[in-house]
Design an enzyme around this catalytic site. Structure first.
Site, PDB file in Angstrom:
ATOM      1  N   GLU A 159      -7.447   1.776 -13.247  1.00 14.61           N
ATOM      2  CA  GLU A 159      -6.849   3.034 -12.528  1.00 14.61           C
ATOM      3  C   GLU A 159      -5.500   3.554 -13.439  1.00 14.61           C
ATOM      4  O   GLU A 159      -5.372   4.605 -13.498  1.00 14.61           O
ATOM      5  CB  GLU A 159      -6.356   2.733 -11.105  1.00 14.61           C
ATOM      6  CG  GLU A 159      -7.397   2.654 -10.315  1.00 14.61           C
ATOM      7  CD  GLU A 159      -7.243   1.967  -8.719  1.00 14.61           C
ATOM      8  OE1 GLU A 159      -8.108   2.358  -7.888  1.00 14.61           O
ATOM      9  OE2 GLU A 159      -6.312   1.315  -8.860  1.00 14.61           O
ATOM     10  N   HIS A 161     -27.278  20.616  -0.818  1.00  9.47           N
ATOM     11  CA  HIS A 161     -27.790  20.954  -1.869  1.00  9.47           C
ATOM     12  C   HIS A 161     -26.474  22.358  -2.312  1.00  9.47           C
ATOM     13  O   HIS A 161     -26.489  23.176  -1.191  1.00  9.47           O
ATOM     14  CB  HIS A 161     -28.995  21.729  -2.268  1.00  9.47           C
ATOM     15  CG  HIS A 161     -29.263  22.206  -3.657  1.00  9.47           C
ATOM     16  ND1 HIS A 161     -29.377  21.511  -4.698  1.00  9.47           N
ATOM     17  CD2 HIS A 161     -29.472  23.581  -3.893  1.00  9.47           C
ATOM     18  CE1 HIS A 161     -29.425  22.119  -5.917  1.00  9.47           C
ATOM     19  NE2 HIS A 161     -29.542  23.431  -5.457  1.00  9.47           N
ATOM     20  N   LYS A 195       0.101   5.377  -5.757  1.00  9.75           N
ATOM     21  CA  LYS A 195      -0.921   5.399  -6.943  1.00  9.75           C
ATOM     22  C   LYS A 195      -1.913   6.520  -7.005  1.00  9.75           C
ATOM     23  O   LYS A 195      -2.377   7.154  -7.959  1.00  9.75           O
ATOM     24  CB  LYS A 195      -1.772   3.860  -7.085  1.00  9.75           C
ATOM     25  CG  LYS A 195      -2.917   3.744  -8.171  1.00  9.75           C
ATOM     26  CD  LYS A 195      -3.536   2.646  -8.099  1.00  9.75           C
ATOM     27  CE  LYS A 195      -4.289   2.662  -6.676  1.00  9.75           C
ATOM     28  NZ  LYS A 195      -4.968   1.218  -6.439  1.00  9.75           N
ATOM     29  N   CYS A 251      -1.620   1.664  -3.147  1.00  9.18           N
ATOM     30  CA  CYS A 251      -2.797   2.561  -3.087  1.00  9.18           C
ATOM     31  C   CYS A 251      -1.810   4.091  -2.854  1.00  9.18           C
ATOM     32  O   CYS A 251      -2.507   4.889  -3.654  1.00  9.18           O
ATOM     33  CB  CYS A 251      -3.364   2.384  -1.525  1.00  9.18           C
ATOM     34  SG  CYS A 251      -3.675   0.807  -1.270  1.00  9.18           S
ATOM     35  N   TYR A 281      -9.284  -3.287 -11.121  1.00  9.98           N
ATOM     36  CA  TYR A 281      -9.287  -2.292 -10.594  1.00  9.98           C
ATOM     37  C   TYR A 281      -8.032  -1.434 -10.843  1.00  9.98           C
ATOM     38  O   TYR A 281      -7.593  -0.140 -11.334  1.00  9.98           O
ATOM     39  CB  TYR A 281      -9.612  -1.830  -9.236  1.00  9.98           C
ATOM     40  CG  TYR A 281      -8.791  -2.355  -8.197  1.00  9.98           C
ATOM     41  CD1 TYR A 281      -7.810  -1.484  -7.267  1.00  9.98           C
ATOM     42  CD2 TYR A 281      -8.873  -3.868  -7.600  1.00  9.98           C
ATOM     43  CE1 TYR A 281      -7.043  -2.086  -6.568  1.00  9.98           C
ATOM     44  CE2 TYR A 281      -8.275  -4.478  -6.758  1.00  9.98           C
ATOM     45  CZ  TYR A 281      -7.213  -3.516  -6.295  1.00  9.98           C
ATOM     46  OH  TYR A 281      -6.512  -4.013  -5.217  1.00  9.98           O
ATOM     47  N   CYS A 296       0.837  -1.162  -0.056  1.00  9.75           N
ATOM     48  CA  CYS A 296       0.003   0.025  -0.095  1.00  9.75           C
ATOM     49  C   CYS A 296       0.821   1.222  -0.005  1.00  9.75           C
ATOM     50  O   CYS A 296       0.744   2.089  -0.781  1.00  9.75           O
ATOM     51  CB  CYS A 296      -0.989   0.149   1.257  1.00  9.75           C
ATOM     52  SG  CYS A 296      -1.953   1.249   1.340  1.00  9.75           S
ATOM     53  N   GLU A 342     -26.667  14.341  -3.064  1.00 11.52           N
ATOM     54  CA  GLU A 342     -27.902  14.756  -2.843  1.00 11.52           C
ATOM     55  C   GLU A 342     -29.055  13.904  -3.604  1.00 11.52           C
ATOM     56  O   GLU A 342     -29.812  13.521  -3.119  1.00 11.52           O
ATOM     57  CB  GLU A 342     -28.599  16.162  -2.931  1.00 11.52           C
ATOM     58  CG  GLU A 342     -28.566  16.706  -4.378  1.00 11.52           C
ATOM     59  CD  GLU A 342     -28.881  17.985  -4.197  1.00 11.52           C
ATOM     60  OE1 GLU A 342     -30.085  18.614  -4.063  1.00 11.52           O
ATOM     61  OE2 GLU A 342     -27.987  18.854  -4.846  1.00 11.52           O
TER      62      GLU A 342
END
Length: 459
Positions: free
Chosen positions: A183, A436, A51, A48, A179, A43, A441
């Site tokens: 990515e 909002h 990256k 992670c 993934y 990681c 939302e």
């Protein structure tokens, strides 16, 4: 009672191993950790964290295009790969140092070298020697899988090497549809590289909701990424002008770099697990029970080497649960249900809970709420679309899954995961007042059930 050098010996100083070692040491136990590479594991060093830095760097080219629609003039913008690598490497070194200090401050000893078991209580560490421990924790993680017999496969790199390319290629072929592949396709595309993504399956991101998979593919293609599905490498040919990827569908593509991202495998090679009698699963992972214990009474394993859910936060929680159970007398089994995940594709994905297909198989009748909309950010121009999807049990109204594709999706899904983990119903979900103006939302304002084409009435 047998005397050992340590109460706990941890093999692997990644996220899971470090968390377990620190907590164990803080309980008063004598702990040692062996790491053959750099402290921090996949990681921090080659996963992670670097990256995500690459994602940030690559996104600026897209931001520049959007900025023009808001009145900004951006001229002469260039990207310096070497400068980025230098900044990235300095930050990774800093983070690795923090991991080292945290271990030392907790009282754990650190040994640099590859460790292997010679029996259930003995560990041999390269350049360090032989040590004994009452308890042993395997936390060696995983590594990229590479095809063994592909002609020309030696010319390809993996994600490990992608972090350290001396030059940014003009063209790259990325093999894979998971993934990591998706990515990196977005990363290199954003940095100005001509990207071709080739995947043997019918769509990318196996295991994710089908609407998410098709939506992301469409958005990737809008950004100029060539996506080839239903094909894989037959061979790689090195020529004077580059590397020619020959695919199983008869087509070929020339590039400067070929990157394989075909999945990861548990890193168990050379650990001496067979000598200690530790059993593996059919897929080569360390087999453990709900408390991360192997079939050998004094040996445990956490993280990707167990191939349960291969995510850094999961490894950390498994390491913490191990320490709570073994050193604090608080039996803890980490709950692997409803774990949220993010894919830092472009646009990014946030997902938690069940896909529509899995929910229909398990629950039968489900209600689907789905919206595809243009993010407010692109109101002045741009063709990007976001996707929001809720999967709901028709009988109880329990929200079974939430899937988001769009700006800040990973941030949104963390909060959604709390409610879904607690068993929130659609009525309770809808009772939440919207914030909002945000993309989030729309998650709490979807009222009409979605009827997939060809299904007639929603089951």
């Amino acid at each position: 009672m047998a005397k050992y050098d340590y109460d706990l010996f941890v093999i692997g100083a990644g996220s899971g191993g470090v968390r377990a070692a620190r907590l164990a040491a803080m309980s008063g136990a004598k702990v040692a950790v062996a790491e053959e590479h750099r402290v921090g594991g996949t990681c921090v060093i080659r996963g992670c964290v670097p990256k995500k830095f690459m994602v940030y760097a690559s996104e600026f080219s897209h931001h520049y295009k959007t900025a023009k629609n808001y009145g900004w003039t951006v001229e002469g913008a260039t990207f310096d790969w070497a400068s980025f690598l230098d900044a990235k490497d300095k930050e990774i070194a800093r983070l690795s140092g923090i991991y080292v200090r945290n271990l030392q401050n907790a009282g754990a000893e650190l040994a640099h070298g590859k460790a292997r078991l010679t029996d259930a209580h003995t560990v041999e560490v390269d350049k360090v020697g032989t040590k004994t421990a009452e308890k042993i924790l395997i936390a060696t993680g995983g590594r990229p899988w590479m095809p063994k017999d592909l002609p020309g496969g030696e010319f390809a790199i993996t994600s490990n090497e992608a972090f350290h390319l001396t030059e940014l290629p003009k063209r790259i072929v990325i093999a894979g549809g998971g993934y990591i592949a998706v990515e990196f396709a977005g990363i290199f595309n954003g940095m100005g590289v001509e990207v071709t993504l080739v995947h043997r399956g019918p769509n990318v991101l196996r295991g994710f909701d089908d609407d998410v998979r098709s939506h992301v593919t469409e958005e990737m293609e809008k950004r100029g990424i060539t996506v080839i599905l239903g094909a894989q490498h037959a061979r790689i040919e090195k020529t004077e002008s580059g590397l020619v990827s020959h695919f199983s569908n008869g087509h070929h593509c020339e590039s400067d770099v070929v990157m394989f991202s075909l999945g990861r495998e548990p890193y168990v090679e050379g650990l001496g697990l067979e000598t200690a009698g530790v059993k593996l699963t059919d897929k080569g992972a360390v087999a453990v029970d709900a408390y991360s214990r192997t079939n050998v009474e004094n040996i445990w394993a956490v993280g990707d080497v167990t191939d349960r859910i291969n995510l850094t936060p999961v490894a950390i929680r498994e390491g913490q649960a191990f320490a709570e159970t073994v050193f604090y007398n608080r039996p803890t089994a980490f709950d692997h249900e409803m774990v949220a995940s993010a894919v830092f594709s472009q646009p990014p994905i946030g997902s938690v809970g069940m896909t529509e297909a899995d929910a229909r198989k398990q629950w039968g009748k489900v209600d689907i709420y789905l919206a595809r909309l243009k993010p407010m950010k692109y109101a002045f121009g741009g063709d990007e679309r976001s996707l929001l999807k809720l999967v709901v049990d028709a009988a109880t109204e329990r929200v079974l899954g939430c899937h988001v594709v769009g700006p800040d999706a990973p941030e949104m899904i963390q909060m959604a995961a709390i409610a879904i983990k607690m068993g929130v119903t659609k009525t309770q979900w809808d009772a939440t007042c919207a914030v909002h103006p945000t993309l989030a939302e729309d998650l709490v304002t979807m009222r009409e059930k979605y009827v997939p084409m060809g299904l007639g009435q929603v089951a």
